[in-house]
Design a protein around this motif. Structure first.
Motif, short mmCIF file in Angstrom:
data_model
loop_
_atom_site.label_atom_id
_atom_site.label_comp_id
_atom_site.label_asym_id
_atom_site.label_seq_id
_atom_site.Cartn_x
_atom_site.Cartn_y
_atom_site.Cartn_z
N THR A 264 0.85 -1.19 0.00
CA THR A 264 0.00 0.00 0.00
C THR A 264 0.88 1.23 0.00
O THR A 264 1.99 1.23 0.54
CB THR A 264 -0.92 0.06 1.24
N SER A 265 0.38 2.32 -0.59
CA SER A 265 1.11 3.58 -0.58
C SER A 265 0.95 4.24 0.80
O SER A 265 0.15 3.80 1.63
CB SER A 265 0.55 4.51 -1.65
N LYS A 266 1.68 5.32 1.01
CA LYS A 266 1.59 5.99 2.31
C LYS A 266 0.22 6.61 2.54
O LYS A 266 -0.13 6.95 3.66
CB LYS A 266 2.69 7.04 2.44
N HIS A 267 -0.57 6.75 1.47
CA HIS A 267 -1.94 7.23 1.60
C HIS A 267 -2.94 6.08 1.65
O HIS A 267 -4.17 6.31 1.58
CB HIS A 267 -2.27 8.19 0.46
N GLY A 268 -2.44 4.85 1.74
CA GLY A 268 -3.31 3.70 1.93
C GLY A 268 -3.86 3.07 0.67
O GLY A 268 -4.70 2.18 0.75
N HIS A 269 -3.39 3.50 -0.52
CA HIS A 269 -3.90 2.94 -1.76
C HIS A 269 -3.18 1.65 -2.11
O HIS A 269 -1.95 1.58 -2.01
CB HIS A 269 -3.74 3.96 -2.90
N PRO A 270 -3.89 0.61 -2.52
CA PRO A 270 -3.23 -0.65 -2.91
C PRO A 270 -2.40 -0.45 -4.17
O PRO A 270 -2.81 0.23 -5.11
CB PRO A 270 -4.41 -1.59 -3.16
N VAL A 271 -1.20 -1.06 -4.15
CA VAL A 271 -0.27 -0.93 -5.29
C VAL A 271 0.18 -2.34 -5.68
O VAL A 271 1.22 -2.83 -5.25
CB VAL A 271 0.96 -0.07 -4.92
N GLY A 272 -0.65 -3.02 -6.47
CA GLY A 272 -0.31 -4.35 -6.92
C GLY A 272 -0.26 -5.37 -5.80
O GLY A 272 0.73 -6.08 -5.62
N GLN A 273 -1.35 -5.48 -5.04
CA GLN A 273 -1.34 -6.37 -3.88
C GLN A 273 -1.31 -7.85 -4.25
O GLN A 273 -1.12 -8.69 -3.38
CB GLN A 273 -2.55 -6.05 -2.98
N ASN A 274 -1.47 -8.16 -5.53
CA ASN A 274 -1.29 -9.54 -5.98
C ASN A 274 0.16 -9.99 -5.80
O ASN A 274 0.45 -11.19 -5.85
CB ASN A 274 -1.68 -9.66 -7.46
N GLN A 275 1.06 -9.04 -5.57
CA GLN A 275 2.48 -9.37 -5.42
C GLN A 275 2.94 -9.30 -3.96
O GLN A 275 4.14 -9.25 -3.69
CB GLN A 275 3.33 -8.43 -6.29
#
Length: 536
Positions: A450-461
């Motif tokens: 997750t980014s520092k703002h809580g957004h998922p960033v390729g959580q399949n990995q």
């Protein structure tokens, strides 16, 4: 045989292949003597043994940062830190404070700005920096370390005008043909050499960097380069004088004109592995493309944020082969900065050609970063037995920008789960000072994505905590062919250890970044211990 130190009643994470966890560990001198139960380890004690009660906290192998820039990190501490500034106005104010205490004509150096987080949502310009001073040369480096902005005085000192052509692999940004002061990639690297620090400043910076790395539990560092061969001499001198305490594995390259430095290294007759367990020559390294957050990395398809741009290449495939294949033939481990998928493809092509020419089953050639790495490239990494060096902490700091710039490609950005599934060893590096040196942020990002703002960033990995720890310990040793000496908590290996302030295996995943280092041990000696807070 009796122990000089023992650690009992803890969570002793060995980071071995089986994921073994013990509760105690004994050290004799600079080596691990035994791991096991507290009862077993206490039998190794005599009247002179130092006993450290872990009280359930985690004891791990010392972190091995597989990609960091010690000199840049250290000298940044001497400049103006702009990481937290949220507007161009506040950047100008902070630089003006430094200008007031800096003699006219001397450099003012700032670092860490990110145009994506500024109120004005744009890069700095020379006109902004001229408001700070026109009698000082000023350089402000973007957080990625691949882009900078300078004022009119700096442009004048460098002899740059609107008629100056762009350098190979770089860009002088222009507005209606006038230079704006914004320098990309090789253009920035050239200017930074003019703004370079003195040897005394570098040596001070290296000592500061080493202290900060120790505070973060780091006992080994793969240094990814500075400027020219003098950088390598600075590191060796600092290690000899005890200014750097970490074990160093030093990439032979340069942030500017890396091919010339690699060529000099190959022609000198030395090769990867020269040195000892405190300072060792690492791989020959060049630059293929730019940064992921700029963005300037070279991608197969245009950026989602700009369909007219797909990044910058420092060299073409033939040039890359010409620079690295001779190093492979002379026994060097080879690597390159390869962030975009096109750059990763190019580096793998060179590695494949190297192996087709002469083989070498244990080459352990590397890919620094390997940012965008879709399945076809993962398969090629597996077939070549190359070692990727990802930087998951980038996902935390720059993840929001990645979503904007790359869209669905974030699902193949630092594809750690794919590496685990394919049994590909990968070693985590911070790339500090580009982002934080703190390994717990890297582990947090590898697990949560997750980014520092809580957004998922390729959580399949996403990977597990245990897998992330092994990538930050054993895998770094593997990437430098030193896994027989360090990287796991096993008898006869170096007693390079880190104690955390809690159990990392029982910590909720979203709180991993809050864990702190309590103690760092190198060669069996305590090199950092967190001060106990007052009991009041």
């Amino acid at each position: 045989m009796k122990a000089t130190k023992v650690f009992i009643n803890g969570e002793v994470i060995t980071a071995d292949q089986s994921g073994t966890v013990h509760e105690a560990l004994a050290v004799k001198g600079e080596r691990i003597l035994q791991v096991g139960t507290t009862t077993d380890i206490m039998e190794r004690c005599d009247a002179h043994t130092e006993i450290i009660d872990l009280n359930g906290k985690s004891l791990l192998p010392g972190f091995n940062d597989a990609h960091a820039h010690l000199e840049l990190y250290g000298t940044n501490q001497l400049g103006v830190n702009l990481k937290q500034e949220d507007s161009i106005e506040s950047i100008i104010e902070k630089l003006q404070m430094r200008a007031e205490e800096t003699p006219s004509g001397e450099w003012i150096r700032g670092w860490g700005y990110n145009q994506n987080t500024l109120l004005e949502d744009r890069h700095l310009t020379k006109w902004d920096l001229d408001k700070v001073s026109t009698s000082h040369p000023i350089i402000v480096v973007r957080t990625c370390g691949h882009i900078s902005c300078v004022n009119s005085k700096a442009l004048e000192m460098a002899g740059l005008t609107s008629q100056t052509p762009n350098p190979p692999g770089g860009t002088y940004h222009r507005d209606n043909e006038e230079l704006t002061g914004l320098l990309l990639e090789a253009a920035h690297m050239e200017m930074f050499q003019l703004a370079d620090y003195s040897e005394a400043e570098v040596m001070l910076g290296l000592q500061i960097a080493s202290d900060h790395f120790s505070q973060n539990g780091i006992t080994s560092v793969h240094d990814a380069g500075g400027y020219g061969t003098k950088h390598i001499r600075y590191l060796q001198k600092a290690a000899q004088e005890g200014k750097i305490t970490q074990r160093l594995y030093v990439m032979y390259g340069s942030l500017y004109d890396s091919p010339s430095v690699v060529k000099a290294g190959v022609e000198s007759g030395i090769m990867t592995g020269l040195g000892d367990d405190t300072f060792k020559v690492g791989p020959a390294k060049v630059f293929i493309d730019g940064s992921s957050s700029g963005p300037t990395c070279k991608t197969r398809d245009p950026y989602k944020s700009n369909p007219n741009d797909s990044g910058i290449l420092y060299m073409n495939q033939n040039e890359l082969d010409r620079h690295l294949l001779p190093a492979h033939k002379q026994g060097w481990q080879i690597t390159a900065h390869a962030m975009g998928d096109e750059a990763v493809h190019m580096l793998l092509t060179t590695i494949e050609r190297a192996l087709n020419h002469s083989g070498n089953i244990n080459h352990r050639h590397r890919l620094e970063h390997a940012g965008i790495t879709p399945p076809d490239l993962v398969e090629r990494i597996k077939s070549t037995l190359a070692v990727p060096i990802p930087n998951p902490a980038f996902l935390y700091e720059f993840g929001d920008g990645y979503i904007n710039d790359y869209g669905d490609r974030v699902h193949h950005f630092f594809p750690l789960k794919s590496y685990v599934d394919q049994n590909i060893p990968f070693a985590i590096g911070s790339d500090s000072p580009i982002t934080t040196v703190n390994p717990l942020i890297g582990i947090h990002a590898a697990v949560n994505r997750t980014s520092k703002h809580g957004h998922p960033v390729g959580q399949n990995q996403s990977i597990t905590v245990e897998e992330a720890i092994r990538a930050y310990t054993w895998a770094g040793a593997y990437a430098s062919n030193e896994e027989d000496l360090k990287g796991t908590l096993e008898p006869d290996k170096y007693a390079d250890l880190v104690i955390l302030d809690q159990s990392i295996l029982r910590c909720p995943s979203l709180q991993l970044k809050e864990i702190q280092v309590e103690m760092t041990i190198l060669n069996g000696d305590i090199v950092f211990e967190k001060q106990k807070e007052d009991a009041h």
